[in-house]
Enzyme design. Sequence first.
Site, PDB file in Angstrom:
ATOM      1  N   GLU A  60      -9.059 -28.780  13.589  1.00 31.82           N
ATOM      2  CA  GLU A  60      -9.890 -30.290  13.351  1.00 31.82           C
ATOM      3  C   GLU A  60     -10.783 -30.569  14.640  1.00 31.82           C
ATOM      4  OE1 GLU A  60      -5.419 -30.443  11.814  1.00 31.82           O
ATOM      5  OE2 GLU A  60      -6.679 -29.081  12.968  1.00 31.82           O
ATOM      6  N   ALA A 170       6.972  12.863   3.235  1.00 37.84           N
ATOM      7  CA  ALA A 170       6.665  13.845   4.140  1.00 37.84           C
ATOM      8  C   ALA A 170       6.996  15.099   3.754  1.00 37.84           C
ATOM      9  CB  ALA A 170       7.182  13.637   5.522  1.00 37.84           C
ATOM     10  N   SER A 176       3.524  14.596   7.989  1.00 39.72           N
ATOM     11  CA  SER A 176       2.972  13.367   6.860  1.00 39.72           C
ATOM     12  C   SER A 176       1.771  13.157   7.100  1.00 39.72           C
ATOM     13  CB  SER A 176       3.940  12.247   7.091  1.00 39.72           C
ATOM     14  OG  SER A 176       3.968  11.701   8.513  1.00 39.72           O
ATOM     15  N   THR A 306      15.466   6.396   6.558  1.00 38.14           N
ATOM     16  CA  THR A 306      16.619   5.891   6.914  1.00 38.14           C
ATOM     17  C   THR A 306      16.474   4.478   7.197  1.00 38.14           C
ATOM     18  OG1 THR A 306      17.303   7.995   8.205  1.00 38.14           O
ATOM     19  CG2 THR A 306      18.405   6.038   8.627  1.00 38.14           C
TER      20      THR A 306
END
Length: 370
Positions: A60, A170, A176, A306
């Site tokens: 503003e 992976a 990966s 995990t």
Amino acid sequence: MELSTVFAREDAEFMSRALHLAERGLYTTDPNPRVGCVIVKDGQIVGEGWHRQAGGPHAEVEALRQSGARAHGATAYVSLEPCCHHGKTPPCTDALISAGIARVVAAMKDPNPRVAGEGLKTLRDAGVDVACGLLENAATALNPGFCKRMKTGRPYIRSKLAMSLDGRTALPSGESKWITGEDARRDAHRLRARSSAIVTGIGTALQDDPELTARLPETAGEILQPVRVVLDSRLRMAANMHLAGGGNRAVVLTTVSDEERTQTLSDSFDIETLPATLDGRLDLTAVVDWLGHHQFNEVLVEAGPTLNGALLRENLVDEWVIYLAPVVLGDKARGLFHLPDLTRMAERFELTISDVRQVGRDLRLTLLRQ
């Protein structure tokens, strides 16, 4: 307080512009929300602004500076209710009233308890015509983390994963790089850039030795780098890992109080000790509360099966972003989630698909928890 909810077509057009301006702060405003403002007089825009960074002028104020004396008798379109309290900057309500703004249209009320409708009330009490709720869903979607943290004390948690057509992340060796194409990886860096923090597990940190920084050449460095957080219950981090450099100082969350190990790592990382579960792992609820306490709005999880499995079981992720690559890795490769064996279909975990789009050669699936 009753607010007007009747809007003309031009109101929507000007609010759309305010939201577009707010998006310019997507990578820089933490822990503040992204906000845009447009000031209109006689159907013409006379001032625009957006919040660029915490401690700097609010949207503003930026728009009022640009509009100058033309703000008197004008309408201000703001993507979030103007603030009415003194923080690092004075209240925006005071600035709007002093400038002689005749009407304020807000997309949504501010979920911050320090505002929460009081900004609109302050304006109305000063004789300003006030309306609220225009394009509210779009405004909320622009600040999911700020809105959630203000309401619950916890951040909006988004987990990013990449998988093959057969649901693998992976090879058995852990390799990966790279399942997805360059376009998807660039898109993932945008997720990093908009996040307050990036969380990973110690398994991913040790396997991949990532930097976890946001790298977007098109932004010319205008990114507030996210804080990198490693969940390391047994304090297995090494001081020479990539996370010890680049970006800002990384934080390691652990459950152990090992003065010798802490001293060894303290030159490279900030070490925080949090409660443990009965099996000695970090209490993930305590982790989420810690993230909220440190004013992180949006948190991106980049982790292995995990941690993602544990987050799924405990229903702590708000949004899952999965990049699906047209490749096959085979049934010996690693999966998305490490979960206990399910014996009945009724035990399955259900998510809702909210968006599907192609990113380069890959698909990006966005899923929300139910």
